[in-house]
Scaffold this active site. Structure first.
Site, PDB file in Angstrom:
ATOM      1  N   HIS A  73      -5.057 114.312  13.124  1.00 50.55           N
ATOM      2  CA  HIS A  73      -5.847 112.492  14.413  1.00 50.55           C
ATOM      3  C   HIS A  73      -5.502 111.809  13.344  1.00 50.55           C
ATOM      4  CE1 HIS A  73      -7.898 115.369  17.104  1.00 50.55           C
ATOM      5  NE2 HIS A  73      -7.871 115.757  16.153  1.00 50.55           N
ATOM      6  N   HIS A 114      -8.945 107.947   4.835  1.00 46.85           N
ATOM      7  CA  HIS A 114      -8.020 108.225   6.183  1.00 46.85           C
ATOM      8  C   HIS A 114      -7.163 107.087   6.585  1.00 46.85           C
ATOM      9  CE1 HIS A 114     -12.131 109.046   7.309  1.00 46.85           C
ATOM     10  NE2 HIS A 114     -11.427 108.162   8.365  1.00 46.85           N
ATOM     11  N   HIS A 151      -7.172 104.592  10.410  1.00 45.44           N
ATOM     12  CA  HIS A 151      -7.470 103.937  11.660  1.00 45.44           C
ATOM     13  C   HIS A 151      -6.198 102.752  11.884  1.00 45.44           C
ATOM     14  CE1 HIS A 151     -10.034 107.043  12.525  1.00 45.44           C
ATOM     15  NE2 HIS A 151     -10.839 106.240  11.265  1.00 45.44           N
TER      16      HIS A 151
HETATM   17 ZN   LIG Z   1     -12.521 107.005  10.276  1.00 47.29          ZN
END
Ligand SMILES: [Zn+2]
Length: 255
Positions: free
Chosen positions: A98, A123, A125
């Site tokens: 993801h 992480h 996006h």
């Molecule tokens: Zn996140």
């Protein structure tokens, strides 16, 4: 926010147990939604509008009243975040399906407003999950922290296209490596210089969308080079949950 890594599952487990402790049903192994959860995605039948119906453990994604991300108000430039990192933190960067997640080695910590927190993982996006006055940024980084009881604090950093950013080189090298790769992050170097912020009570932005997450989103953006953004987007793109209703919550500018 990404939460599928096993280490975070362990940290989130006390919250799960607390919920179960309030019920008559005995706790059972395998109730950890991170491990037992149904597959989800950002498009098709597993897309965000369906998350709440994919599995019982994901119900908060559909019915929660304190969900993330949200649309944030215009930057106010109030007090800056009191954050002290511990310099370069080593860990493993790997694609989890993801996003690309850096998982810090044990012992990595960040001090926020005088409170020592474990740096669990970070992480990205692309584009951003939080928006400002309705506008997304090119990307958003989430630095996920936990206190000694497992309560989560996520520091969000919005990124725009601009100058090459040396502080992100090690992480992005991991993002392009495919298989897991050792890398290092230095939170303070990865944050914007000016650290005014917005804070609110929200949730994980991925299933199971667990609430009780303290969000701190910095108002100033960082810059990433076009090649750096392209490298991230080559790994994952459009991996952002749409903004959720603010509801009864308020966005504050101090901790
Ligand atoms: Zn996140």
């Amino acid at each position: 926010m990404q939460s599928t890594h096993a280490r975070l599952s362990l940290l989130a487990a006390p919250a799960v147990l607390l919920v179960l402790a309030g019920c008559a049903a005995p706790t059972q192994p395998g109730t950890d939604a991170h491990d037992a959860g149904a597959s989800w995605s950002y498009d098709g039948t597993g897309s965000p509008e369906h998350w709440g119906a994919l599995a019982d453990e994901y119900a908060a994604c559909g019915t929660g009243a304190q969900q993330s991300p949200i649309d944030l108000p215009t930057a106010r430039g109030d007090a800056e975040l009191d954050l002290v990192g511990s310099g370069a933190v080593a860990g493993l960067t790997a694609d989890n399906g993801h996003t690309v997640q850096f998982t810090a080695d044990d012992g990595a910590s960040t001090t926020i407003a005088g409170q020592d927190l474990d740096l669990v993982q970070m992480h990205f996006h692309a584009g951003s999950e939080h928006t400002v006055d309705g506008d997304p940024a090119e990307a958003e980084f989430h630095f996920v922290h936990a206190d000694d009881r497992g309560a989560l604090t996520v520091v969000g950093v919005l990124a725009e296209r601009g100058a090459h950013n040396a502080a992100y080189e090690s992480y992005i090298a991991g993002a392009t490596a495919g298989a897991g790769r050792e890398s290092a992050v230095d939170i303070e170097a990865m944050l914007p210089q000016i650290r005014s912020f917005a804070t609110y009570e929200g949730s994980l932005t991925t299933p199971p969308c667990t609430e009780g997450v303290r969000w701190i989103v910095l108002e100033n953006t960082i810059e990433l080079g076009a090649d750096q953004l392209a490298d991230l987007e080559a790994a994952h793109v459009e991996n952002a949950r749409p903004v959720q209703p603010l509801g009864d919550r308020s966005v504050r500018h101090a901790l």
